[in-house]
Motif scaffolding. Structure first.
Motif: not given
Length: 330
Positions: A233-253
């Motif tokens: 890969s060209s390199g990536s680090y991401a974490l996403e969470m979805d829920g019934t009342e909200g969401a979190y994301r870190m698309l890159s440090p």
């Protein structure tokens, strides 16, 4: 003062852990060992410590309290069982082992000896990821339905990973076994008990192990995680969470964590006003555990849980089917 033997420079993080031990004013590197004596002697010289070619002698030394284990993965069970039986505290690179049977053999030896144990789960120490756990605990996302984590780099396409990282016997796998372990332990920590897993692993560069891999995991409660990893890969680090009342994301440090929630006054995506403090590095947690008996954030239970989901993930790819996991803590 914790007196440490560093066992093997095989893993790419071996130098890092040796430096971190030396940087802690409560520990010191006393001796180095490696399964390849010529390379081990060079490493010891670089570290400024003696080299001992006989592991038995290392583990028999009274001036060694603990060991860091960064050997080939297939050597983990033998090396760690012997270290535990010698009464040495153990710090290890992930994964603990490639099978649950071997992981439990290590666990039994550690429990019998009563030594401190820590596995390196560094992504659980960073403020952005700690905030993901905090948001869950505060109910900001409601019931989580989906998680996606991607951690990838270009080690196979740019040839900066050592060639032995593509040895299926020594490694037990490729990109998912090594780099994908971060996504596996993060998903397990955030979502709880996995129920079943399916995987598609491939090789872009033609190596004998996977260098491009995806696992899809269903958890108790119905949440689904997608764990993506790659050495191509060209390199990536991401974490996403979805829920019934909200969401979190870190698309890159660099972009940092963002949150949106029905429970917050600020609408839409926005940065958290305050992030949790970083947790101590895994090596530092381990040193404190050895000297003071304090708990670590990721010990044997977490290590076995990672081995279990990883073993099931590779079985799912090999057999082209979904693999059901048994319930076990934490």
């Amino acid at each position: 003062m914790l007196r440490v033997a560093v066992l093997s420079r095989w893993h790419v993080h071996a130098d890092q852990y040796a430096r971190e031990v030396a940087a802690n004013d409560r520990a010191e590197v006393v001796v180095a060992w490696d399964e390849q004596p010529d390379l081990g002697a060079e490493w010891a010289a670089k570290l400024g410590v003696p080299f001992e070619p006989d592991l038995r002698r290392v583990l028999a030394r009274d001036d060694i309290d603990a060991v860091t284990v960064t050997t080939p993965t297939d050597m983990h069970p033998d090396v760690m069982v012997r270290a535990a039986e010698a009464g040495k505290h153990i710090f290890t690179e992930k994964v603990l082992a490639t099978t649950v049977a071997d992981a439990e053999r290590i666990a039994a030896a550690v429990a019998t000896a009563g030594v401190a144990f820590c596995i390196s789960f560094p992504r659980r120490c960073t403020p952005d990821i700690l905030y993901a756990r905090q948001a869950l605990d505060e109910g900001l996302l409601g019931r989580v339905t989906a998680l996606r984590v991607r951690i990838a780099h270009d080690g196979a396409v740019r040839d900066w990973l050592p060639e032995h990282f593509y040895d299926p016997k020594a490694c037990g796998g490729g990109a998912m076994m090594d780099l994908g372990a971060h996504g596996m332990y993060l998903a397990r920590w955030l979502l709880g008990q996995p129920r079943r897993i399916t995987s598609v692993f491939s090789t872009v560069t033609g190596r004998a192990v996977d260098d491009n891999a995806v696992s899809v995991i269903e958890f108790e409660g119905g949440a689904i995680a997608v764990n993506e990893t790659s050495f191509a890969s060209s390199g990536s680090y991401a974490l996403e969470m979805d829920g019934t009342e909200g969401a979190y994301r870190m698309l890159s440090p660099a972009e940092g964590a963002e949150i949106r929630s029905q429970h917050l006054d600020t609408k839409g995506w926005h940065a958290p006003p305050v992030l949790p403090e970083a947790r101590p590095k895994p090596v530092d947690q381990w040193i404190d555990a050895c000297l003071d008996g304090t708990p670590v954030d990721f010990g044997m239970a977490e290590a076995i849980a990672l081995t279990e989901v990883m073993e099931a993930g590779y079985l799912a790819d090999r057999e082209g089917r979904t693999v059901t996991l048994p319930a076990r803590g934490p």
